[in-house]
Design an enzyme around this catalytic site. Structure first.
Site, PDB file in Angstrom:
ATOM      1  N   HIS A   7      59.626 -34.352  40.361  1.00 59.03           N
ATOM      2  CA  HIS A   7      61.057 -34.641  40.521  1.00 59.03           C
ATOM      3  C   HIS A   7      61.494 -34.602  41.978  1.00 59.03           C
ATOM      4  O   HIS A   7      62.616 -34.998  42.286  1.00 59.03           O
ATOM      5  CB  HIS A   7      61.885 -33.642  39.706  1.00 59.03           C
ATOM      6  N   ASP A  48      65.535 -36.144  49.390  1.00 53.85           N
ATOM      7  CA  ASP A  48      65.787 -35.833  47.978  1.00 53.85           C
ATOM      8  C   ASP A  48      64.902 -36.702  47.109  1.00 53.85           C
ATOM      9  O   ASP A  48      64.637 -37.862  47.456  1.00 53.85           O
ATOM     10  CB  ASP A  48      67.265 -36.129  47.653  1.00 53.85           C
TER      11      ASP A  48
END
Ligand code: G6P
Length: 472
Positions: A153, A361
């Protein structure tokens, strides 16, 4: 259809799910037979070797307890003080204590042992995130030859950052035990491929490490998304509307600039406050016309680097207030608390600008949720970091370099002045991107790649090789 076993550090709790991971997987699992497996959240002296299963709002969840010491080494230590900063290219914030690796490995072995009795031959196992990289190796040692997939992730690091991680070669070998590795963005697949092509250099302890064979592992980008329809509905629900009304009363004519992030150094919050300060400094006419709301629920606050980020932000917001606030006007509201999805959807809908500027991110689901919550007739503008995975999807956002606070300030000015036609035009394309990359499509495309059903609806054959060698 074969059963699905989802494994992650955190498991879903009762009530509204908080993080993007929980939201995404809960939905997938609700539609298939199987269960979710993870840590119970409890620390005990002697963990039971058996997992405890319970039904949580229609989903079967198996949980294990951990010892305090193991959890510290595995979670605060190896996962969040070594892997997290290194994968986010913040080696300056990493604490390299190689011994944490043992606790990390022990916890993964404990997960594998507890999971073993619950695995049936046809089950498909989907392992999530950096806490669990060694799980497939541990399961293969126990004789499990089911299809096992891994999904990262967070971003995958560049090779230099990877080499700074103790035991990086073992971790890469662990990754080669998976059948499919899913990444958020093409950027991550490229970084992984670079490692796979070049492998590891010599180390102090000796000659170049044995190269890792990735020939049986498929690696591809599967960008995660949100549930845009659900968010669009939520944004006009009574609970969201209540929040909108409350905020409208507080804001009057001011345009709302909104940031929503875990309080994490990867989110670029100090840079964001600096950019906003420059906006106010350079554009006197915007004062009293604009308001920044930053929602930042505390996260991993036993770790020093997180406490320091929190302190830095307190000081910066205080400085901003001292410089620009007036007795009857405040430029910023800073809230260190988590809000439920309905309230957030209301805030997203009201915000003229969604300010999503992480330094790095994996994906960033706030960007997706912001887009999905907009009023199609009067949408806001997404200002997005080009270093978020979401930048590969949302080309119609105002893409900024979050380290360049002048650029972010200028993007804010453009966003606040953007004509309605351009806002609509950009939003329509952003929304199309959010639809194309919905969480449903993400799970469907990942799982159909991990466990394609062969002809006649039969499951594809399981892996025929057992890994009997020890982790070198
Ligand atoms: C990121 C990670 C998740 C993690 C979440 C919250 O999104 O990718 O795996 O669960 O942050 O962090 P926490 O440490 O509180 O679980």
């Amino acid at each position: 259809m074969s059963r699905l076993i989802v494994v992650s550090n955190r498991t879903p709790g009762k009530g509204p799910a908080a993080g993007g991971l929980a939201v995404a997987l809960r939905k997938t699992l609700a539609e298939r037979d199987g269960f979710w497996f993870g840590w119970s959240g409890r620390l005990v002296d002697r963990p039971d070797s058996e997992a405890v299963f319970e039904d949580i709002e229609g989903i079967k969840v198996g949980k294990i307890d951990l010892t305090r010491d193991d959890h510290h080494a595995y979670y605060a230590g190896f996962s969040n003080s070594i892997l997290w900063p290194s994968f986010h290219l913040r080696l300056d914030l990493a604490t390299i204590e190689g011994h944490w690796y043992e606790g990390y490995r022990r916890v993964n072995a404990q997960f594998a042992q507890a999971l073993l009795p619950h695995i049936a031959p046809d089950d498909v196992i989907w392992v999530h995130d950096y806490h669990m990289i060694p799980l497939a190796s541990e399961l293969r040692h126990l004789g499990i030859n089911n299809r096992i997939g891994f999904y990262l992730h967070i971003p995958f690091p560049t090779v230099d950052a990877l080499y700074a991680i103790p035991h990086h070669n073992e971790l890469m070998r662990d990754l080669s035990r998976y059948d499919l590795i899913g990444m958020q963005a093409n950027r991550d697949v490229s970084a992984f491929t670079e490692f796979a092509d070049h492998q590891s250099p010599s180390t102090l302890s000796g000659s170049p490490l044995k190269s890792v064979d990735f020939s049986r592992t498929e690696v591809a980008a599967f960008p995660i998304g949100s549930d845009p329809e659900a968010f669009a509905r939520l944004a006009v629900s009574p609970a969201a509307t209540k929040m909108v009304r409350r905020m409208e009363r507080a804001l009057g004519d001011q345009a709302l600039v909104l940031g929503v992030d875990r309080l994490d150094y990867s989110k670029g919050l100090p840079q964001r406050v600096e950019a906003y300060e420059k906006l106010l400094a350079n554009n006197a006419s915007l004062r009293r016309q604009v308001h920044l709301l930053q929602v930042a629920p505390p996260s991993r606050d036993t770790i020093k680097e997180y406490q320091e980020t929190s302190d830095t932000l307190d000081a910066m917001v205080g400085r901003l207030m001292g410089r620009f606030a007036e007795p009857d006007w405040q430029p910023v509201t800073y809230v260190k608390r988590a809000y439920g999805q309905p309230s957030l959807a209301g805030l997203y809908r009201l915000a003229r600008v969604g300010l999503v500027t992480p330094l790095r991110d994996g994906m960033n689901l706030v960007a997706h949720e912001y887009v999905a919550s907009q009023d199609p007739h009067d949408p806001g503008v997404l200002v997005l970091s080009r270093f978020a995975g979401a930048a590969e999807i949302f080309e119609d956002a105002l893409l900024v370099n979050p380290f360049d606070t002048d650029e972010t300030a200028e993007a804010l000015r453009l966003a606040l002045n953007m004509p309605i036609e351009e806002r609509r035009h950009r939003w329509e394309r952003l929304m199309a991107g959010a639809h194309d990359h919905s969480v449903d499509r993400w799970a469907e495309s990942y799982l159909s790649r991990l466990a394609p059903t062969g002809q006649n609806g039969q499951p594809a054959p399981v892996r025929d090789v057992l890994y009997l060698d020890s982790v070198a």
